[in-house]
Design a protein around this motif. Structure first.
Motif, PDB file in Angstrom:
ATOM      1  N   PRO A 270      46.736  60.827 -61.882  1.00 47.43           N
ATOM      2  CA  PRO A 270      45.667  59.943 -61.396  1.00 47.43           C
ATOM      3  C   PRO A 270      45.430  60.153 -59.913  1.00 47.43           C
ATOM      4  O   PRO A 270      46.364  60.366 -59.138  1.00 47.43           O
ATOM      5  N   HIS A 271      44.150  60.091 -59.552  1.00 47.60           N
ATOM      6  CA  HIS A 271      43.808  60.287 -58.143  1.00 47.60           C
ATOM      7  C   HIS A 271      44.232  59.067 -57.335  1.00 47.60           C
ATOM      8  O   HIS A 271      43.935  57.935 -57.694  1.00 47.60           O
ATOM      9  N   ARG A 272      44.941  59.335 -56.281  1.00 44.74           N
ATOM     10  CA  ARG A 272      45.332  58.265 -55.374  1.00 44.74           C
ATOM     11  C   ARG A 272      44.725  58.560 -54.012  1.00 44.74           C
ATOM     12  O   ARG A 272      44.995  59.620 -53.434  1.00 44.74           O
ATOM     13  N   PRO A 273      43.881  57.657 -53.528  1.00 50.63           N
ATOM     14  CA  PRO A 273      43.250  57.932 -52.239  1.00 50.63           C
ATOM     15  C   PRO A 273      44.286  58.084 -51.139  1.00 50.63           C
ATOM     16  O   PRO A 273      45.314  57.403 -51.126  1.00 50.63           O
ATOM     17  N   ALA A 274      44.017  59.014 -50.261  1.00 52.13           N
ATOM     18  CA  ALA A 274      44.937  59.255 -49.152  1.00 52.13           C
ATOM     19  C   ALA A 274      44.950  58.054 -48.230  1.00 52.13           C
ATOM     20  O   ALA A 274      43.943  57.368 -48.061  1.00 52.13           O
ATOM     21  N   PRO A 275      46.109  57.751 -47.641  1.00 51.72           N
ATOM     22  CA  PRO A 275      46.152  56.621 -46.713  1.00 51.72           C
ATOM     23  C   PRO A 275      45.270  56.894 -45.512  1.00 51.72           C
ATOM     24  O   PRO A 275      45.027  58.049 -45.145  1.00 51.72           O
ATOM     25  N   PRO A 276      44.727  55.859 -44.915  1.00 55.48           N
ATOM     26  CA  PRO A 276      43.840  56.077 -43.777  1.00 55.48           C
ATOM     27  C   PRO A 276      44.551  56.803 -42.650  1.00 55.48           C
ATOM     28  O   PRO A 276      45.727  56.561 -42.377  1.00 55.48           O
ATOM     29  N   ALA A 277      43.819  57.740 -42.036  1.00 55.87           N
ATOM     30  CA  ALA A 277      44.394  58.499 -40.924  1.00 55.87           C
ATOM     31  C   ALA A 277      44.371  57.627 -39.677  1.00 55.87           C
ATOM     32  O   ALA A 277      43.319  57.250 -39.178  1.00 55.87           O
ATOM     33  N   THR A 278      45.555  57.278 -39.192  1.00 52.24           N
ATOM     34  CA  THR A 278      45.637  56.426 -38.005  1.00 52.24           C
ATOM     35  C   THR A 278      46.182  57.171 -36.802  1.00 52.24           C
ATOM     36  O   THR A 278      46.282  56.614 -35.723  1.00 52.24           O
ATOM     37  N   GLY A 279      46.557  58.426 -37.017  1.00 49.95           N
ATOM     38  CA  GLY A 279      47.030  59.223 -35.890  1.00 49.95           C
ATOM     39  C   GLY A 279      48.424  58.839 -35.450  1.00 49.95           C
ATOM     40  O   GLY A 279      49.068  57.939 -35.978  1.00 49.95           O
TER      41      GLY A 279
ATOM     42  N   HIS B 159      49.383  57.392 -32.755  1.00 48.88           N
ATOM     43  CA  HIS B 159      49.511  56.061 -32.160  1.00 48.88           C
ATOM     44  C   HIS B 159      49.825  55.022 -33.231  1.00 48.88           C
ATOM     45  O   HIS B 159      50.670  54.136 -33.038  1.00 48.88           O
ATOM     46  N   GLY B 160      49.169  55.146 -34.404  1.00 47.40           N
ATOM     47  CA  GLY B 160      49.436  54.216 -35.498  1.00 47.40           C
ATOM     48  C   GLY B 160      50.866  54.322 -35.983  1.00 47.40           C
ATOM     49  O   GLY B 160      51.533  53.307 -36.231  1.00 47.40           O
ATOM     50  N   ARG B 161      51.382  55.544 -36.125  1.00 47.27           N
ATOM     51  CA  ARG B 161      52.768  55.718 -36.560  1.00 47.27           C
ATOM     52  C   ARG B 161      53.736  55.143 -35.540  1.00 47.27           C
ATOM     53  O   ARG B 161      54.768  54.573 -35.882  1.00 47.27           O
ATOM     54  N   GLY B 162      53.384  55.309 -34.262  1.00 48.53           N
ATOM     55  CA  GLY B 162      54.241  54.754 -33.220  1.00 48.53           C
ATOM     56  C   GLY B 162      54.306  53.240 -33.275  1.00 48.53           C
ATOM     57  O   GLY B 162      55.372  52.640 -33.073  1.00 48.53           O
ATOM     58  N   LEU B 163      53.172  52.586 -33.562  1.00 45.87           N
ATOM     59  CA  LEU B 163      53.160  51.130 -33.667  1.00 45.87           C
ATOM     60  C   LEU B 163      53.993  50.659 -34.858  1.00 45.87           C
ATOM     61  O   LEU B 163      54.700  49.634 -34.770  1.00 45.87           O
TER      62      LEU B 163
ATOM     63  N   LEU C  37      45.465  49.676 -40.231  1.00 48.58           N
ATOM     64  CA  LEU C  37      46.905  49.530 -40.025  1.00 48.58           C
ATOM     65  C   LEU C  37      47.436  48.172 -40.484  1.00 48.58           C
ATOM     66  O   LEU C  37      48.646  47.946 -40.445  1.00 48.58           O
ATOM     67  N   ALA C  38      46.556  47.287 -40.944  1.00 50.38           N
ATOM     68  CA  ALA C  38      47.002  45.941 -41.313  1.00 50.38           C
ATOM     69  C   ALA C  38      48.061  45.975 -42.416  1.00 50.38           C
ATOM     70  O   ALA C  38      49.120  45.335 -42.292  1.00 50.38           O
ATOM     71  N   ASP C  39      47.805  46.721 -43.507  1.00 50.20           N
ATOM     72  CA  ASP C  39      48.781  46.774 -44.598  1.00 50.20           C
ATOM     73  C   ASP C  39      50.059  47.501 -44.195  1.00 50.20           C
ATOM     74  O   ASP C  39      51.169  47.013 -44.482  1.00 50.20           O
ATOM     75  N   PRO C  40      49.984  48.692 -43.536  1.00 54.27           N
ATOM     76  CA  PRO C  40      51.232  49.343 -43.107  1.00 54.27           C
ATOM     77  C   PRO C  40      52.059  48.485 -42.162  1.00 54.27           C
ATOM     78  O   PRO C  40      53.293  48.465 -42.238  1.00 54.27           O
ATOM     79  N   LEU C  41      51.407  47.736 -41.254  1.00 53.89           N
ATOM     80  CA  LEU C  41      52.156  46.861 -40.352  1.00 53.89           C
ATOM     81  C   LEU C  41      52.804  45.714 -41.115  1.00 53.89           C
ATOM     82  O   LEU C  41      53.945  45.317 -40.821  1.00 53.89           O
ATOM     83  N   THR C  42      52.092  45.190 -42.105  1.00 54.20           N
ATOM     84  CA  THR C  42      52.671  44.133 -42.931  1.00 54.20           C
ATOM     85  C   THR C  42      53.914  44.633 -43.663  1.00 54.20           C
ATOM     86  O   THR C  42      54.945  43.952 -43.704  1.00 54.20           O
ATOM     87  N   GLU C  43      53.817  45.846 -44.221  1.00 59.32           N
ATOM     88  CA  GLU C  43      54.955  46.407 -44.948  1.00 59.32           C
ATOM     89  C   GLU C  43      56.132  46.648 -43.999  1.00 59.32           C
ATOM     90  O   GLU C  43      57.293  46.390 -44.348  1.00 59.32           O
TER      91      GLU C  43
ATOM     92  N   ARG D  97      51.196  38.497 -42.359  1.00 59.23           N
ATOM     93  CA  ARG D  97      49.730  38.565 -42.426  1.00 59.23           C
ATOM     94  C   ARG D  97      49.098  37.521 -41.499  1.00 59.23           C
ATOM     95  O   ARG D  97      48.038  37.768 -40.921  1.00 59.23           O
ATOM     96  N   ALA D  98      49.724  36.364 -41.376  1.00 64.30           N
ATOM     97  CA  ALA D  98      49.189  35.349 -40.455  1.00 64.30           C
ATOM     98  C   ALA D  98      49.267  35.835 -39.008  1.00 64.30           C
ATOM     99  O   ALA D  98      48.332  35.611 -38.209  1.00 64.30           O
ATOM    100  N   THR D  99      50.348  36.522 -38.657  1.00 64.27           N
ATOM    101  CA  THR D  99      50.498  37.056 -37.301  1.00 64.27           C
ATOM    102  C   THR D  99      49.448  38.115 -37.012  1.00 64.27           C
ATOM    103  O   THR D  99      48.841  38.156 -35.935  1.00 64.27           O
ATOM    104  N   ILE D 100      49.205  39.007 -37.995  1.00 65.86           N
ATOM    105  CA  ILE D 100      48.204  40.058 -37.807  1.00 65.86           C
ATOM    106  C   ILE D 100      46.810  39.441 -37.693  1.00 65.86           C
ATOM    107  O   ILE D 100      45.979  39.888 -36.887  1.00 65.86           O
ATOM    108  N   ALA D 101      46.531  38.400 -38.483  1.00 68.03           N
ATOM    109  CA  ALA D 101      45.230  37.718 -38.396  1.00 68.03           C
ATOM    110  C   ALA D 101      45.055  37.090 -37.013  1.00 68.03           C
ATOM    111  O   ALA D 101      43.953  37.135 -36.426  1.00 68.03           O
TER     112      ALA D 101
END
Length: 296
Positions: free
Chosen positions: A210-219, A221-225, A257-263, A276-280
């Motif tokens: 099954p096709h799984r969409p690639a995760p969004p490219a955050t570069g 900086h996103g991985r560092g966060l 990055l909202a979901d990766p940060l939540t995880e 999720r409340a903190t990110i909001a």
């Protein structure tokens, strides 16, 4: 070695050389239908290492030893004078052989199951090489298109139908085993292996993933966060998450990055609802709409 065994080895070599003349890659088999030569790497003194498929130059690599070169075939049998049969490697050029093993043991009626599949999927089995097994089963030899890898399987199509594909082998006609001799059905031995019907080939191939969409490219900086959040200790988890989320929204990657940060926050022990409340809150603080589904 008993005279009968010497005769069986001589006959097996003769049959194997005949198959090799047709372009089929062969290897010697023991009476148990297993490759006659043991791996040179499976000894107590052998150091552990990556799997070897014959690159070491020695015999004993199963189907990877198979060859259509008559000199190599003779050398293989000379190294295994106890061999009483031979195997034919599947999936190799020029035939890209596919073996359909129709079993009749354990109350199964594999030929009837194959006929039912043929009716249901609108294909017919062409005239081809058929080998009778000592138990009364049948091996059908078919060819596949180059570049198509048919995997081995057991009972996936129907009970009693096994498939020999890439990395597998068929016991060749003329082989003698503990249970008897494999023989070609009269009138089929000289036939070329017939092409596998397209509808049957489709059944033999694994279903597409099954096709799984690639995760969004955050570069980077996103991985560092995300790493910054993962490094949080108790007492600083919310603070680090809020700081990282603010930086993400300021750099335009907050929604991605909202979901990766939540995880990442969950991995540090922060409850998902709190994360999720903190990110909001970080989104609102930086003038952005909060992620969908965030607590009000």
């Amino acid at each position: 070695m008993a005279t009968t065994d010497r005769q069986a080895t001589t006959l097996a070599l003769a049959h194997a050389l005949s198959a090799a003349e047709r372009g089929l890659a062969v290897l010697p088999l023991s009476r148990t239908k297993l490759p006659a030569l043991r791996s040179p790497h499976q000894t107590a003194a052998a150091p552990a290492g990556p799997p070897c498929h014959g690159a070491c130059g020695r015999f004993g690599h199963g189907v990877h030893d198979a060859s259509a070169d008559p000199d190599r075939v003779r050398a293989l049998f000379a190294a295994a004078p106890w061999a009483t049969g031979y195997g034919i490697a599947c999936g190799l050029p020029p035939y890209h052989l596919i073996g359909v093993d129709l079993d009749t043991k354990s109350g199964t009626d594999a030929p009837a199951a194959l006929r039912e599949l043929a009716l249901r999927h609108l294909f017919t089995i062409p005239e081809t090489v058929v080998v009778r097994t000592p138990s009364g089963g049948r091996h059908l030899w078919l060819t596949g298109p180059p570049g198509t890898v048919v995997p081995n399987s057991a009972g996936r199509l129907a009970p009693g139908i096994d498939i020999r594909g890439a990395g597998g082998y068929l016991v060749g006609p003329g082989s003698r085993t503990d249970h008897g001799v494999y023989t070609a059905v009269p009138g089929t031995a000289e036939l070329p292996p017939a092409p596998c019907p397209p509808s049957l080939l489709h059944l033999l191939l694994p279903p597409p993933r099954p096709h799984r969409p690639a995760p969004p490219a955050t570069g980077g900086h996103g991985r560092g966060l995300i790493r910054f959040v993962l490094a949080a200790h108790e007492g600083q988890r919310n603070t680090r998450l809020f700081w990282a989320a603010c930086r993400a929204y300021e750099n335009g990657i907050g929604p991605a990055l909202a979901d990766p940060l939540t995880e990442a926050a969950r991995h540090t022990g922060l409850p998902e609802s709190e994360a999720r409340a903190t990110i909001a809150s970080a989104a609102r603080m930086t003038g952005h709409p909060p992620p969908p589904g965030s607590p009000p």
